[in-house]
Design a protein around this motif. Structure first.
Motif, PDB file in Angstrom:
ATOM      1  N   ARG A 270      24.839  11.007  53.807  1.00 30.81           N
ATOM      2  CA  ARG A 270      26.175  10.640  53.327  1.00 30.81           C
ATOM      3  C   ARG A 270      26.218  10.602  51.807  1.00 30.81           C
ATOM      4  N   ALA A 271      25.150  10.142  51.208  1.00 32.20           N
ATOM      5  CA  ALA A 271      25.089  10.108  49.745  1.00 32.20           C
ATOM      6  C   ALA A 271      25.234  11.525  49.194  1.00 32.20           C
ATOM      7  N   ASP A 272      24.575  12.469  49.825  1.00 29.57           N
ATOM      8  CA  ASP A 272      24.657  13.874  49.424  1.00 29.57           C
ATOM      9  C   ASP A 272      26.114  14.352  49.462  1.00 29.57           C
ATOM     10  N   ILE A 273      26.813  14.068  50.542  1.00 29.80           N
ATOM     11  CA  ILE A 273      28.208  14.502  50.697  1.00 29.80           C
ATOM     12  C   ILE A 273      29.107  13.832  49.674  1.00 29.80           C
ATOM     13  N   LEU A 274      28.906  12.533  49.461  1.00 33.59           N
ATOM     14  CA  LEU A 274      29.756  11.792  48.526  1.00 33.59           C
ATOM     15  C   LEU A 274      29.527  12.217  47.085  1.00 33.59           C
ATOM     16  N   LEU A 275      28.287  12.473  46.727  1.00 38.59           N
ATOM     17  CA  LEU A 275      27.989  12.916  45.372  1.00 38.59           C
ATOM     18  C   LEU A 275      28.566  14.304  45.102  1.00 38.59           C
ATOM     19  N   LYS A 276      28.505  15.175  46.090  1.00 42.31           N
ATOM     20  CA  LYS A 276      29.011  16.533  45.926  1.00 42.31           C
ATOM     21  C   LYS A 276      30.523  16.615  46.117  1.00 42.31           C
ATOM     22  N   GLY A 277      31.052  15.755  46.968  1.00 41.46           N
ATOM     23  CA  GLY A 277      32.454  15.898  47.366  1.00 41.46           C
ATOM     24  C   GLY A 277      33.456  14.983  46.700  1.00 41.46           C
ATOM     25  N   THR A 278      33.009  14.007  45.916  1.00 40.68           N
ATOM     26  CA  THR A 278      33.952  13.085  45.282  1.00 40.68           C
ATOM     27  C   THR A 278      33.526  12.809  43.837  1.00 40.68           C
ATOM     28  N   ASN A 279      34.407  12.140  43.133  1.00 46.63           N
ATOM     29  CA  ASN A 279      34.086  11.675  41.784  1.00 46.63           C
ATOM     30  C   ASN A 279      33.831  10.174  41.777  1.00 46.63           C
ATOM     31  N   LEU A 280      33.459   9.631  42.919  1.00 45.26           N
ATOM     32  CA  LEU A 280      33.140   8.213  42.997  1.00 45.26           C
ATOM     33  C   LEU A 280      31.920   7.916  42.135  1.00 45.26           C
ATOM     34  N   THR A 307      14.507  12.689  43.028  1.00 43.87           N
ATOM     35  CA  THR A 307      15.281  12.803  41.794  1.00 43.87           C
ATOM     36  C   THR A 307      16.310  11.677  41.792  1.00 43.87           C
ATOM     37  N   SER A 308      16.929  11.422  40.670  1.00 42.82           N
ATOM     38  CA  SER A 308      17.921  10.354  40.605  1.00 42.82           C
ATOM     39  C   SER A 308      19.279  10.868  41.077  1.00 42.82           C
ATOM     40  N   ARG A 314      24.337  16.270  38.676  1.00 41.52           N
ATOM     41  CA  ARG A 314      24.433  17.238  37.591  1.00 41.52           C
ATOM     42  C   ARG A 314      23.934  18.614  38.032  1.00 41.52           C
ATOM     43  N   SER A 315      22.862  18.626  38.815  1.00 40.28           N
ATOM     44  CA  SER A 315      22.307  19.884  39.308  1.00 40.28           C
ATOM     45  C   SER A 315      23.315  20.608  40.202  1.00 40.28           C
ATOM     46  N   PHE A 316      23.995  19.856  41.063  1.00 47.94           N
ATOM     47  CA  PHE A 316      24.995  20.455  41.959  1.00 47.94           C
ATOM     48  C   PHE A 316      26.173  21.014  41.166  1.00 47.94           C
ATOM     49  N   LEU A 317      26.663  20.247  40.177  1.00 42.68           N
ATOM     50  CA  LEU A 317      27.791  20.700  39.363  1.00 42.68           C
ATOM     51  C   LEU A 317      27.431  21.955  38.580  1.00 42.68           C
TER      52      LEU A 317
END
Length: 326
Positions: A270-280, A307-308, A314-317
């Motif tokens: 879920r963390a993966d999805i939220l980090l990639k899918g939102t600006n939370l 990784t943090s 940042r890597s995904f963006l």
């Protein structure tokens, strides 16, 4: 507000809708293949209430950069979805819910008047104000998050509400509030929209029952995935009427993982999805996942992904930007 103001509010919003600039823009400059609507309201508005009233509507197939909820308040209307290459009819009392970027078009021509009430929600408002309370449903969680990880996702939810659900009164309150706005109108709309979305979630679960089959360990993991923010081994034992030691041994024997390892895996997915899918923010994501503080989340994330969270994001963006240039 007196109920007698509802017809006036409907008429006002219907006139506003007809006079808005619903110009189609190219998804990419110079492209004639894809068209999109941008947020049609004021930038400071987080929620918009729209009313279409008439006997016809014909839209070009397009996308938009916001979430929307369209409700057939009177009569019916047609909706075309690109992915399924199909045309569905949304009957009176039913709704059509779309994601940002999902392609669709509305069309209808009739001798009789029909009314569509639409709720438009800015993406970040949805993620911060509504998603946390809807995320326990795994399917809905992925439905609402898919647009940001798959830009051209084409999905929708088509629901008929239970007659007991107070959807119409909620929408009527929103129409009246938005048509005659006050300084605190946006603050008042948020809990009304949240209540509506909770009824959406309830009806969605009723129409799409959870899987009941599978082994006991399958059912336990399914339950854990729906309660990642607060589930404990003691909760699982009480839910399935077994001793905690038995649950622990069962999971390790059948899945080769401990309860804690499974919970960590579910939270990190879920963390993966939220980090990639939102600006939370990291803090908001940590709270959604059940971590008492962001430090605990950072530690768990680094142990799992090596990784943090910020470096991961940042890597995904960076990767997404590179792909968009191709």
């Amino acid at each position: 507000m007196e109920s007698s103001s509802l017809p006036t509010a409907m008429e006002k919003l219907a006139n506003d809708f007809a006079n808005r600039n619903w110009a189609y823009l190219d998804v990419e400059p110079g492209s004639c293949q894809e068209k999109t609507f941008r947020w049609p309201g004021l930038p400071e508005e987080e929620i918009m209430i729209c009313v279409h009233k008439g006997n016809q509507i014909h839209e070009m197939f397009h996308r938009q950069d916001f979430f929307f909820f369209n409700y057939a308040y009177k009569g019916s209307y047609g909706a075309f979805s690109y992915r399924y290459d199909n045309h569905i009819t949304v009957h009176e009392g039913e709704c059509y819910i779309g994601q940002p970027y999902a392609g669709y078009a509305l069309n209808k021509q009739s001798e009789e008047e029909f009314i569509i009430i639409g709720i438009l929600m800015q993406k970040e408002t949805f993620y911060r104000s509504f998603l946390p309370l809807l995320s326990s449903d795994e399917k809905m969680f992925h439905f609402f998050l898919d647009p940001r990880t798959n830009t051209f996702s084409d999905e929708f939810i088509h629901l008929k509400f239970n007659e007991c659900a107070p959807v119409r009164p909620l929408l009527e309150m929103m129409v009246q509030e938005y048509a005659f706005p006050k300084e605190d109108t946006q603050k008042i709309l948020k809990p009304l929209v949240l209540a509506l979305l909770m009824y959406v979630a309830r009806q969605y679960r009723a129409e799409k029952p959870r899987e009941q089959d599978g082994t006991l360990s399958d059912k336990i993991v399914r339950y854990m995935s729906e309660h990642t923010d607060a589930v404990t081994l003691k909760d699982i034992a009480a839910r399935f009427s077994y001793h905690p030691n038995y649950i622990s041994a069962l999971l390790h024997r059948e899945l080769g993982k401990t309860f804690s390892e499974i919970l960590l895996e579910l939270r990190m997915e879920r963390a993966d999805i939220l980090l990639k899918g939102t600006n939370l923010s990291i803090e908001e994501i940590a709270l959604m996942l059940g971590y008492s503080n962001s430090s605990n989340f950072y530690k768990a994330f680094r142990e799992y992904y090596h990784t943090s969270p910020r470096e991961y994001e940042r890597s995904f963006l960076s990767s997404s930007q590179e792909k968009s240039k191709l």
